[in-house]
Write an enzyme that holds these catalytic residues in place. Structure first.
Site, PDB file in Angstrom:
ATOM      1  N   THR A 131       0.857  -1.186   0.000  1.00 31.59           N
ATOM      2  CA  THR A 131       0.000   0.000   0.000  1.00 31.59           C
ATOM      3  C   THR A 131       0.890   1.232   0.000  1.00 31.59           C
ATOM      4  O   THR A 131       1.662   1.453   0.930  1.00 31.59           O
ATOM      5  CB  THR A 131      -0.904  -0.018   1.241  1.00 31.59           C
ATOM      6  OG1 THR A 131      -1.672  -1.214   1.197  1.00 31.59           O
ATOM      7  CG2 THR A 131      -1.837   1.181   1.260  1.00 31.59           C
ATOM      8  N   GLU A 159      -3.573  -4.903  -2.901  1.00 34.74           N
ATOM      9  CA  GLU A 159      -4.251  -6.094  -2.351  1.00 34.74           C
ATOM     10  C   GLU A 159      -5.380  -5.628  -1.432  1.00 34.74           C
ATOM     11  O   GLU A 159      -5.367  -4.502  -0.957  1.00 34.74           O
ATOM     12  CB  GLU A 159      -3.249  -6.944  -1.565  1.00 34.74           C
ATOM     13  CG  GLU A 159      -2.385  -6.170  -0.561  1.00 34.74           C
ATOM     14  CD  GLU A 159      -3.082  -5.764   0.708  1.00 34.74           C
ATOM     15  OE1 GLU A 159      -4.028  -6.471   1.075  1.00 34.74           O
ATOM     16  OE2 GLU A 159      -2.681  -4.756   1.323  1.00 34.74           O
ATOM     17  N   LEU A 161      -6.530  -7.840   1.217  1.00 37.41           N
ATOM     18  CA  LEU A 161      -6.729  -8.942   2.155  1.00 37.41           C
ATOM     19  C   LEU A 161      -6.928  -8.429   3.563  1.00 37.41           C
ATOM     20  O   LEU A 161      -6.280  -7.485   3.997  1.00 37.41           O
ATOM     21  CB  LEU A 161      -5.580  -9.942   2.084  1.00 37.41           C
ATOM     22  CG  LEU A 161      -4.154  -9.486   2.334  1.00 37.41           C
ATOM     23  CD1 LEU A 161      -3.802  -9.657   3.791  1.00 37.41           C
ATOM     24  CD2 LEU A 161      -3.224 -10.293   1.471  1.00 37.41           C
ATOM     25  N   ASN A 219     -10.177   1.718   1.920  1.00 35.18           N
ATOM     26  CA  ASN A 219      -9.928   1.569   3.354  1.00 35.18           C
ATOM     27  C   ASN A 219     -10.518   2.737   4.148  1.00 35.18           C
ATOM     28  O   ASN A 219     -11.043   2.541   5.247  1.00 35.18           O
ATOM     29  CB  ASN A 219      -8.424   1.446   3.631  1.00 35.18           C
ATOM     30  CG  ASN A 219      -7.959   0.006   3.517  1.00 35.18           C
ATOM     31  OD1 ASN A 219      -8.746  -0.884   3.223  1.00 35.18           O
ATOM     32  ND2 ASN A 219      -6.679  -0.225   3.731  1.00 35.18           N
ATOM     33  N   CYS A 270      -3.867  -1.660   9.123  1.00 36.43           N
ATOM     34  CA  CYS A 270      -4.158  -0.903   7.895  1.00 36.43           C
ATOM     35  C   CYS A 270      -4.939   0.382   8.086  1.00 36.43           C
ATOM     36  O   CYS A 270      -4.536   1.435   7.597  1.00 36.43           O
ATOM     37  CB  CYS A 270      -4.921  -1.793   6.923  1.00 36.43           C
ATOM     38  SG  CYS A 270      -3.955  -3.177   6.377  1.00 36.43           S
ATOM     39  N   ARG A 337      -1.578  -5.209  16.503  1.00 32.82           N
ATOM     40  CA  ARG A 337      -1.275  -3.856  16.058  1.00 32.82           C
ATOM     41  C   ARG A 337      -2.515  -2.964  16.111  1.00 32.82           C
ATOM     42  O   ARG A 337      -3.554  -3.309  15.595  1.00 32.82           O
ATOM     43  CB  ARG A 337      -0.675  -3.882  14.645  1.00 32.82           C
ATOM     44  CG  ARG A 337       0.794  -4.246  14.658  1.00 32.82           C
ATOM     45  CD  ARG A 337       1.349  -4.332  13.276  1.00 32.82           C
ATOM     46  NE  ARG A 337       0.801  -5.468  12.550  1.00 32.82           N
ATOM     47  CZ  ARG A 337       1.080  -5.725  11.274  1.00 32.82           C
ATOM     48  NH1 ARG A 337       1.862  -4.929  10.601  1.00 32.82           N
ATOM     49  NH2 ARG A 337       0.573  -6.789  10.685  1.00 32.82           N
TER      50      ARG A 337
HETATM   51  C1  UDX Z   1      -8.786  -4.129   6.452  1.00 33.38           C
HETATM   52  C2  UDX Z   1      -9.682  -4.191   5.192  1.00 33.38           C
HETATM   53  O1  UDX Z   1     -10.876  -4.912   5.496  1.00 33.38           O
HETATM   54  C3  UDX Z   1      -8.954  -4.823   4.041  1.00 33.38           C
HETATM   55  O2  UDX Z   1      -9.774  -4.783   2.881  1.00 33.38           O
HETATM   56  C4  UDX Z   1      -7.668  -4.045   3.787  1.00 33.38           C
HETATM   57  O3  UDX Z   1      -6.942  -4.590   2.729  1.00 33.38           O
HETATM   58  C5  UDX Z   1      -6.824  -4.015   5.056  1.00 33.38           C
HETATM   59  O4  UDX Z   1      -7.573  -3.468   6.133  1.00 33.38           O
HETATM   60  P1  UDX Z   1      -8.115  -5.806   8.405  1.00 33.38           P
HETATM   61  O5  UDX Z   1      -7.470  -4.630   9.057  1.00 33.38           O
HETATM   62  O6  UDX Z   1      -7.339  -7.065   8.351  1.00 33.38           O
HETATM   63  O7  UDX Z   1      -8.520  -5.447   6.896  1.00 33.38           O
HETATM   64  O8  UDX Z   1      -9.479  -6.149   9.194  1.00 33.38           O
HETATM   65  P2  UDX Z   1     -11.036  -5.762   9.127  1.00 33.38           P
HETATM   66  O9  UDX Z   1     -11.819  -7.011   9.202  1.00 33.38           O
HETATM   67  O10 UDX Z   1     -11.335  -4.843   8.039  1.00 33.38           O
HETATM   68  O11 UDX Z   1     -11.219  -5.034  10.550  1.00 33.38           O
HETATM   69  C6  UDX Z   1     -10.525  -3.845  10.895  1.00 33.38           C
HETATM   70  C7  UDX Z   1     -10.983  -3.312  12.238  1.00 33.38           C
HETATM   71  O12 UDX Z   1     -12.292  -2.793  12.141  1.00 33.38           O
HETATM   72  C8  UDX Z   1     -11.034  -4.373  13.349  1.00 33.38           C
HETATM   73  O13 UDX Z   1     -10.504  -3.845  14.539  1.00 33.38           O
HETATM   74  C9  UDX Z   1     -12.527  -4.651  13.497  1.00 33.38           C
HETATM   75  O14 UDX Z   1     -12.876  -5.098  14.765  1.00 33.38           O
HETATM   76  C10 UDX Z   1     -13.109  -3.281  13.186  1.00 33.38           C
HETATM   77  N1  UDX Z   1     -14.507  -3.323  12.726  1.00 33.38           N
HETATM   78  C11 UDX Z   1     -14.844  -3.995  11.586  1.00 33.38           C
HETATM   79  C12 UDX Z   1     -15.476  -2.658  13.446  1.00 33.38           C
HETATM   80  O15 UDX Z   1     -15.189  -2.029  14.465  1.00 33.38           O
HETATM   81  N2  UDX Z   1     -16.770  -2.690  13.019  1.00 33.38           N
HETATM   82  C13 UDX Z   1     -17.130  -3.356  11.885  1.00 33.38           C
HETATM   83  O16 UDX Z   1     -18.329  -3.331  11.545  1.00 33.38           O
HETATM   84  C14 UDX Z   1     -16.151  -4.033  11.158  1.00 33.38           C
END
Ligand code: UDX
Length: 449
Positions: A131, A159, A161, A219, A270, A337
């Site tokens: 990124t 990506e 993911l 994001n 992220c 993190r």
């Molecule tokens: C995220 C994006 O989803 C992904 O597409 C990008 O490439 C990288 O960042 P990630 O950080 O692995 O992925 O996790 P994600 O499932 O998106 O959750 C991020 C945070 O948001 C978590 O702390 C989660 O608990 C929180 N979250 C998620 C909420 O507080 N409420 C929600 O409704 C959804």
């Protein structure tokens, strides 16, 4: 096709393994010898250890190494020689100002340039998976040009993911974005993703800068949705409304996305990093960034909510023991993190409480962060969720791991000194809480006393 993926972090390792799984011949390169050794030992069956915890990854790596399609090395030269595409998947962590630190990326570009020059390779496609801030492709082009006279194309191929489901996301991504400004590399990238196209995964072709912008916009959209959601949930609790019920009706409008679960704030590697970097891009190009800054401010406030709840309830936490369920920033990962559990634990320890913590995967990560925190050793880690409750004055739930969803409430009550639950994920219904006679405070539902 022959692919080389530079960097074996979450992105590089999962993506590399997934590329090999669809039939490509993949070489993953990393400069950290120990990591490569660990991966090679794993692939030969000498050890079971991988550098990261990610569901499905061990099997995926094993299977493709055995099939001879996936290799690990520290030698860039070996991988690049016959590669159709060189993927860059090194980290771009935030620096002190919150801007993406491109040091690793720049170094890799320099090495790629020098290596293709040395090998006399006529044409190379260099695709950025990391990124990177908008317009970084120009920096990549500049560094490569400084180090080679050979032909190359730079592609921006972000990506998407999410941790915990990274393998699934790499094998069946929601979409593939290919950002390039020339036809030759576009055709090569389309060949890389041919197996995905066959599964009807949408492929979006655009320019380099479009692809870079798309990643940050995606994001930031998701992060903004969470901050907005948490804002609504906080109001819901205060006015006696139940956000869990409200959100279902809001979600009935298909135009509203999925990220509307209230939480103690978003974490992970992220969102904070990318939204923050994005605010700098807005600033750099003279655009107003106050909305994104507010998204981050709301999240910082939200991350203090659980600690404040516990503190406000007891007044003084000296001599109190608090059980914490869940430490990782979300389920199915050991990653801590930016996890909201970090500010919670800090508050609890600073205020004099003892903590008994349990996470199905992140106990060890947490230990690294809190070793000798504030000169105290106030966090005890246990290996069973119910052990954490023994003699504790309250339970705080921070991560919605599946095993916390339907616990034995009678046992919880029996073990706790006081039937008191703080639910950071709103996973328990008011009805089950009332039936089992708990005091309860969540994010988006009225308190139960
Ligand atoms: C995220 C994006 O989803 C992904 O597409 C990008 O490439 C990288 O960042 P990630 O950080 O692995 O992925 O996790 P994600 O499932 O998106 O959750 C991020 C945070 O948001 C978590 O702390 C989660 O608990 C929180 N979250 C998620 C909420 O507080 N409420 C929600 O409704 C959804």
């Amino acid at each position: 096709m022959k692919l080389i993926v530079i960097g074996t972090g979450y992105v590089g390792l999962c993506q590399g393994a997934a590329f090999s799984d669809v039939g490509h011949d993949v070489t993953c390169v990393d400069i950290i010898e120990e990591k490569v050794k660990m991966l090679n030992n794993f692939s030969k069956g000498i050890s079971n250890q991988l550098p990261i915890f990610e569901p499905g990854l061990p099997d995926l790596i094993k299977k493709n190494c055995e099939a001879g399609r996936l290799k690990f090395t520290t030698s860039l030269k070996d991988g690049i020689k016959n590669a159709d595409v060189v993927f860059i998947a090194v980290g771009t962590p935030p620096n002190e100002e919150g801007k993406a630190d491109l040091t690793a990326l720049k170094k890799v570009c320099e090495s790629i340039g020098k290596t293709i020059e040395e090998l006399g390779k006529e044409y190379t496609v260099v695709a950025t998976k990391s990124t990177v801030p908008v317009n970084t492709h120009k920096v990549v082009i500049e560094i490569l040009s400084q180090n080679t006279t050979k032909q190359f194309s730079v592609v921006s191929n972000p990506e998407f993911l999410a941790q915990g489901r990274a393998v699934k996301d790499c094998i069946k991504p929601s979409r593939i974005v290919i950002g390039t400004n020339d036809e030759k590399s576009k055709d090569i990238m389309m060949n890389v993703y041919k197996p995905y196209e066959r599964q009807s995964i949408p492929i979006y072709l655009m320019s380099n800068v479009d692809a870079e912008l798309h990643k940050y916009a995606a994001n930031s959209y998701l992060a903004a949705q969470i901050s907005l959601t948490n804002n609504f949930a906080n109001l819901a609790r205060t006015i006696g409304a139940d956000w869990n019920k409200v959100k279902k009706a809001v979600l009935a409008d298909v135009r509203v996305g999925d990220f509307v679960h209230s939480s103690p704030g978003f974490g992970g590697s992220c969102f904070e990093k990318d939204v923050e970097e994005f605010t700098h891009s807005f600033e750099k190009y003279g655009c107003d960034n106050s909305l994104l800054k507010e998204v981050l401010r709301q999240n910082r406030l939200q991350k203090q909510v659980m600690g404040k709840k516990v503190k406000d309830y007891f007044g003084n936490l000296n001599g109190k023991t608090i059980a914490v369920w869940g430490l990782s920033f979300k389920p199915e990962t050991d990653d801590m993190r930016c996890s909201p559990s970090i500010p919670l634990l800090k508050t609890l320890v600073k205020e004099g409480a003892r903590v008994k913590a349990f996470d199905p995967a992140a106990n060890e990560e947490s230990k690294k962060i809190f070793v000798n925190f504030e000169g105290k050793d106030s966090i005890e880690y246990v290996h069973d969720k119910y052990d954490a409750l023994e003699g504790a004055d309250a339970l705080v739930l921070m991560t919605e791991w599946r095993e916390f969803r339907t616990p034995d409430f009678k046992l919880i009550k029996q073990k706790l000194n006081r039937p008191l639950i703080f639910d950071g994920r709103d996973i328990y219904t008011s009805q089950e809480i009332k039936e089992n006679g708990f005091e309860y405070s969540s994010i988006g539902k009225p308190d139960i006393k």
